[in-house]
Design an enzyme around this catalytic site. Structure first.
Site, PDB file in Angstrom:
ATOM      1  N   GLN A   1      24.359  24.189  -0.076  1.00  0.00           N
ATOM      2  CA  GLN A   1      23.667  23.181   0.720  1.00  0.00           C
ATOM      3  C   GLN A   1      24.219  21.779   0.453  1.00  0.00           C
ATOM      4  OE1 GLN A   1      21.328  23.875   2.958  1.00  0.00           O
ATOM      5  NE2 GLN A   1      20.950  21.756   3.533  1.00  0.00           N
ATOM      6  N   GLU A   2      24.453  21.473  -0.812  1.00  0.00           N
ATOM      7  CA  GLU A   2      24.838  20.126  -1.207  1.00  0.00           C
ATOM      8  C   GLU A   2      26.283  19.774  -0.859  1.00  0.00           C
ATOM      9  OE1 GLU A   2      23.191  17.639  -2.293  1.00  0.00           O
ATOM     10  OE2 GLU A   2      21.338  18.399  -3.148  1.00  0.00           O
ATOM     11  N   SER A   3      27.210  20.673  -1.166  1.00  0.00           N
ATOM     12  CA  SER A   3      28.635  20.314  -1.073  1.00  0.00           C
ATOM     13  C   SER A   3      29.486  21.343  -0.347  1.00  0.00           C
ATOM     14  CB  SER A   3      29.208  20.139  -2.478  1.00  0.00           C
ATOM     15  OG  SER A   3      29.210  21.392  -3.160  1.00  0.00           O
TER      16      SER A   3
ATOM     17  N   VAL B   1      21.922  25.816  -3.837  1.00  0.00           N
ATOM     18  CA  VAL B   1      21.960  24.353  -3.927  1.00  0.00           C
ATOM     19  C   VAL B   1      23.392  23.855  -3.713  1.00  0.00           C
ATOM     20  CG1 VAL B   1      21.683  22.368  -5.495  1.00  0.00           C
ATOM     21  CG2 VAL B   1      19.877  24.092  -5.319  1.00  0.00           C
TER      22      VAL B   1
ATOM     23  N   TYR C   1      16.010  20.436   3.862  1.00  0.00           N
ATOM     24  CA  TYR C   1      16.767  20.773   2.656  1.00  0.00           C
ATOM     25  C   TYR C   1      16.050  21.885   1.888  1.00  0.00           C
ATOM     26  CZ  TYR C   1      18.784  20.036  -2.004  1.00  0.00           C
ATOM     27  OH  TYR C   1      19.386  20.210  -3.227  1.00  0.00           O
TER      28      TYR C   1
END
Length: 140
Positions: free
Chosen positions: A27-29, A24, A114
């Site tokens: 993927q996110e940051s 996560v 995502y």
């Protein structure tokens, strides 16, 4: 990485897979603690302002706080969707209301990508496509 111990600790505290938190965050940051999205999500776990408020996050850019609260939020979503990881990830991305309304992973390209991307990072292939209506039996 410097965040590995933070991931391990948050994963243990929330009883979620460290691999999930790692995927996560990637993927996110892309592991940038100062990341801010176009939608206003902040920090490593890209918490949205509503989640930041709900979880009482003091500093979303603090890696430990971001990971601890992101893990807590993911755990809440996993509980809410009875361990259904694609639905929980869909809710993390698009919001629980959107997932509830869709009755599963919403048919939003960004959200599908995502979910698939995180599952791929975890070595999971999703076999069920998002909310494809089941064929109805033909009635005579």
């Amino acid at each position: 990485t410097a965040v590995a111990p933070l991931i391990e600790s948050a994963a243990k505290a929330q009883q979620v897979e460290p691999k999930l938190l790692h995927a996560v965050i990637e993927q996110e940051s892309e592991f940038r603690p100062c990341a801010v999205s176009a939608h206003g999500a902040k920090g490593l776990m890209q918490l949205m302002p509503a989640a930041i408020e709900q979880l009482e996050v003091r500093d979303p850019f603090d890696p430990k706080e971001s990971i601890d609260n992101g893990a807590k939020f993911l755990k809440q979503l996993l509980d809410r969707y009875k361990g259904d990881l694609p639905q929980a990830l869909g809710a993390y991305n698009a919001g629980p209301a959107t997932v509830d309304q869709a009755g599963g992973v919403p048919d939003i390209p960004e959200t599908r990508d995502y979910v698939d991307s995180i599952l791929l990072k975890m070595g999971i292939t999703r076999t069920v496509q998002p909310n494809t209506p089941k064929p109805r039996p033909i009635e005579d």
